[in-house]
Design an enzyme around this catalytic site. Structure first.
Site, mmCIF file in Angstrom:
data_model
loop_
_atom_site.group_PDB
_atom_site.id
_atom_site.type_symbol
_atom_site.label_atom_id
_atom_site.label_comp_id
_atom_site.label_asym_id
_atom_site.label_seq_id
_atom_site.Cartn_x
_atom_site.Cartn_y
_atom_site.Cartn_z
ATOM 1 N N SER B 117 0.809 -1.218 0.000
ATOM 2 C CA SER B 117 0.000 0.000 0.000
ATOM 3 C C SER B 117 0.844 1.270 0.000
ATOM 4 O O SER B 117 0.323 2.360 -0.175
ATOM 5 C CB SER B 117 -0.942 0.012 1.207
ATOM 6 N N LYS B 157 0.890 4.528 7.060
ATOM 7 C CA LYS B 157 0.234 5.358 6.050
ATOM 8 C C LYS B 157 0.718 6.801 6.165
ATOM 9 O O LYS B 157 1.299 7.203 7.164
ATOM 10 C CB LYS B 157 -1.287 5.336 6.269
#
Lengths: 208, 208
Positions: B117, B157
């Site tokens: 990701s 993230k």
DNA sequence: CTCTTAAGAGAACAAAAGTTCGCCAAGGTG
DNA sequence: CACCTTGGCGAACTTTTGTTCTCTTAAGAG
């Protein structure tokens, strides 16, 4: 300040001893290693090394030597490697404080990445790429190579070998591969310094 | 094998002393530090530590202690951090042999990246991301956060804060951002463990 | 209760190690 | 030449340090 031959010999012995044993050598051991018969001579030499900033003497303590530069690390290749022996371990201003054995080899150096030609392989500009010194690289490995023409330059690319030709492929569609025919290789227009075995990034995006 | 409280205290002192001084302590110094009045007691304790595999005694040598596990390194967070104190420095099987000060902080840990990701930020699956422990993160920084629902999970993230809401953005168009409203944060549905300060990759593509 | 073991105290000692002092030879400099 | 600095030798001395031996105490096992 520059080191005399004996000073250099002593410092290298201390570093090697430290790596091997986990603690510094004694004055006597240093003397034996560098061929001094008198401990006081060694002691004076140590004082000189201290004055030149290579170590610190903790007075009165057995083996009270503190090395300033890390004894074990990965040297960062600053300039273009002109000479052949390569990696004299001097001449490197920066040494990464990382145990080389973590990357599974002893003869390593690091290279600071310039440009974004390898972003596809997760290699950003400013990253420190860890290279194992070897001239033998396999297909698909990422290699550090020196291109001699028009002027010496070190580059990092993915290696592709097909029946004699050597291709250095960027991992970025905006760049073109470098293709070397058999004779280019024979004439030394390209030379493999080593293969990538790891990467160290300091910060989020070191180039910024 | 398990360590008794005194053994643990001694071992931690030796490691701390080594980091501070660059060489191991003497038997007497250890005794003073852990409150032993007799050196022989210390010596016996050291023998126990040796038998348990935590260090090595080099007979006859001053400060002849060799630590087995690296005295200075970055612990790799293996499981999900359930407890609050976080980073007990025990419980970590793996310790990266890298001086933490290289990344400009002392309270660090590393996290093994799962999934792709964050490939857009040059972070590949299998990479070891170095995190500085802090709860304060700025906009645009890459953070390690723990999501408590449906079950505890650590994720990496990019952080985006806009008037109260907290967004964790992947760096890959195939993934959706996580959005947390003010009340989600208040209820502890998301908690920031620290911010990314570096990355270590072993091999070309560690996931393979 | 008795025996055993673990964990530490204290004394004693020999070896290891740091440090200082004086001396000397080579090399440069005025 | 006289003078000074650099880099080495040797001896002497004081600390530091590792190591062993013989108790002592407390906890557990039987």
């Amino acid at each position: 300040m520059a080191l005399s031959p004996k000073e250099k010999e002593a410092l290298e012995f201390i570093e090697a001893y430290f790596v091997d044993n986990g603690f510094p050598p004694t004055v006597r051991e240093i003397g034996e290693a560098i061929g001094f018969t008198s401990k006081s001579s060694v002691y004076k030499l140590l004082r000189r090394l201290e004055a030149k900033g290579y170590l610190e003497i903790v007075p009165g303590e057995a083996r009270g030597l503190r090395l300033i530069r890390p004894a074990r690390g990965i040297p960062v290749l600053g300039k273009i490697p002109a000479g052949e022996p390569l990696i004299p371990y001097e001449d490197f201003e920066e040494v990464l404080p990382v145990d080389p054995s973590f990357f599974g080899a002893e003869k390593l150096f690091a290279l600071r990445v310039k440009g974004d030609s390898m972003v596809g392989a997760g290699i950003l500009p400013g990253d420190l790429v860890v290279i194992r010194v070897t001239e033998e690289a396999k297909n698909g490995e990422i290699v550090a190579a020196v291109l001699t023409e028009p002027e010496p330059e070190v580059t990092l690319k993915r290696l592709e070998l097909k029946n004699g030709t050597l291709v250095l492929k960027p991992e970025n569609l905006s760049y073109e591969p470098f293709v070397f025919e058999k004779e280019d290789v024979a004439r030394g227009r390209v030379k493999i310094l080593g293969v990538m075995v790891g990467l160290i990034r300091k910060g989020l995006n070191p180039a910024l």
